[in-house]
Design an enzyme around this catalytic site. Structure first.
Site, short mmCIF file in Angstrom:
data_model
loop_
_atom_site.label_atom_id
_atom_site.label_comp_id
_atom_site.label_asym_id
_atom_site.label_seq_id
_atom_site.Cartn_x
_atom_site.Cartn_y
_atom_site.Cartn_z
N GLY A 280 0.81 -1.21 0.03
CA GLY A 280 0.06 -0.09 -0.13
C GLY A 280 0.82 1.57 0.05
O GLY A 280 0.44 2.23 0.42
N SER A 281 2.13 1.42 -0.46
CA SER A 281 2.78 2.35 -0.64
C SER A 281 2.16 3.53 -1.42
O SER A 281 2.07 4.51 -1.36
CB SER A 281 4.23 2.20 -0.95
N ASN A 282 1.60 3.12 -2.60
CA ASN A 282 0.93 3.81 -3.43
C ASN A 282 -0.25 4.59 -2.90
O ASN A 282 -0.84 5.54 -2.87
CB ASN A 282 0.34 3.27 -4.80
N MET B 78 -4.07 -7.28 -7.02
CA MET B 78 -3.49 -8.39 -7.69
C MET B 78 -4.46 -9.25 -8.39
O MET B 78 -4.46 -10.58 -8.55
CB MET B 78 -2.53 -9.15 -6.87
N LEU C 215 -7.76 -9.68 -11.19
CA LEU C 215 -8.49 -9.06 -12.32
C LEU C 215 -9.95 -8.82 -12.26
O LEU C 215 -10.64 -9.66 -11.35
CB LEU C 215 -8.37 -10.11 -13.51
N ASN D 170 -5.24 2.15 -13.11
CA ASN D 170 -4.26 1.09 -12.42
C ASN D 170 -2.89 1.91 -12.62
O ASN D 170 -2.69 2.41 -13.68
CB ASN D 170 -4.48 0.04 -13.35
N HIS E 157 0.93 0.60 -13.00
CA HIS E 157 1.76 -0.60 -13.75
C HIS E 157 3.21 -0.10 -13.64
O HIS E 157 3.28 0.82 -14.42
CB HIS E 157 1.32 -1.02 -14.96
C1 GRF Z 1 3.45 -1.02 -7.64
O1 GRF Z 1 4.58 -1.65 -8.05
C2 GRF Z 1 2.25 -1.13 -8.50
O2 GRF Z 1 3.03 -0.73 -9.85
C3 GRF Z 1 2.00 -2.36 -9.00
O3 GRF Z 1 2.04 -3.02 -7.68
C4 GRF Z 1 2.66 -2.23 -6.73
C5 GRF Z 1 2.18 -2.01 -5.57
O4 GRF Z 1 2.85 -1.53 -4.63
N1 GRF Z 1 0.55 -2.61 -9.62
P1 GRF Z 1 2.28 -0.84 -3.21
O5 GRF Z 1 1.68 -1.89 -2.43
O6 GRF Z 1 1.42 0.42 -3.58
O7 GRF Z 1 3.66 -0.41 -2.38
#
Ligand code: GRF
Length: 208
Positions: free
Chosen positions: A16-18, A94, A96, A111, A113
């Site tokens: 969940g860093s994003n 992760m 679909l 999304n 990627h």
């Molecule tokens: C990221 O690298 C994103 O590009 C991919 O999954 C990863 C998620 O990372 N789809 P985080 O859980 O947000 O740290």
């Protein structure tokens, strides 16, 4: 739910860093963007803890709790719709999504990627890129369609890494890009500055 809000749901399976970048850059800020809920297929995902720490409602939809993906995604779609969400953000989700889910939120699922699509779609994009020996890596934010990482591209950013050898090195270098690009895409969409070109549905038009 306040009229002026742009409510977003985030789906995440992992660290969940994003999600954290979205919470830090956008949630409750002056642009009116609110993370209305965070859902995961993984009950123990760190992303859920991050949401809870930010006071954001969470839910889990593990496949094992449902007869099949169709039923799971129907429940997920109900949950998303119930939060009055205008945009669904996949941030390391992760799974679909079923066509029925996507049809319920047309042009409203994005999304992030870790590759310059259309190169290296699917799982382990960074591993694929390293195995290919690329010198330029990158990040893509795209609309989600029924294919695997095939939807129209909203934003991309490239990074030259001619000497890297491990996936960890690449991911460490790409994460900061993701953490900028994904909030930026959400900000642009919330502002109404992103639309699909009516003359070419592959092309995303960005207002300057
Ligand atoms: C990221 O690298 C994103 O590009 C991919 O999954 C990863 C998620 O990372 N789809 P985080 O859980 O947000 O740290």
């Amino acid at each position: 739910m306040s009229e002026g809000q742009f409510r977003v749901a985030v789906l995440a399976s992992g660290t969940g860093s994003n999600l954290q970048a979205i919470l830090d850059a956008l949630h409750g800020g002056p642009e009116g963007i609110v993370v209305a809920g965070v859902a995961s297929d993984k009950p123990g995902a760190r992303a859920l803890e991050r949401a809870q720490q930010a006071g954001v409602p969470t839910a889990t939809f593990p496949l094992a709790d449902f007869p099949d993906r169709t039923a799971r995604d129907a429940a997920l779609a109900e949950w998303v719709a119930g939060h009055g969400v205008r945009l669904v953000v996949l941030a390391g989700y992760m799974q679909l999504l079923t066509p029925a889910f996507l049809q319920r939120f047309p042009q409203a699922v994005i999304n992030v990627h870790p590759a310059l699509l259309p190169a290296f779609p699917g799982l382990d994009a960074v591993g694929q890129a390293l195995a290919h020996g690329v010198k330029v890596f990158g990040v893509t934010v795209h609309f989600v369609d029924e294919g695997v990482d095939t939807g129209p591209i909203v934003l991309q950013r490239a990074l030259e890494l001619p000497h890297v050898r491990s996936a960890e090195e690449v991911l460490d270098a790409l994460h900061p890009l993701e953490h900028e690009l994904l909030p930026e895409a959400i900000r642009l969409i919330a502002r109404g500055a992103v639309r699909i070109d009516p003359a070419d549905p592959r092309r995303v038009l960005l207002e300057p």
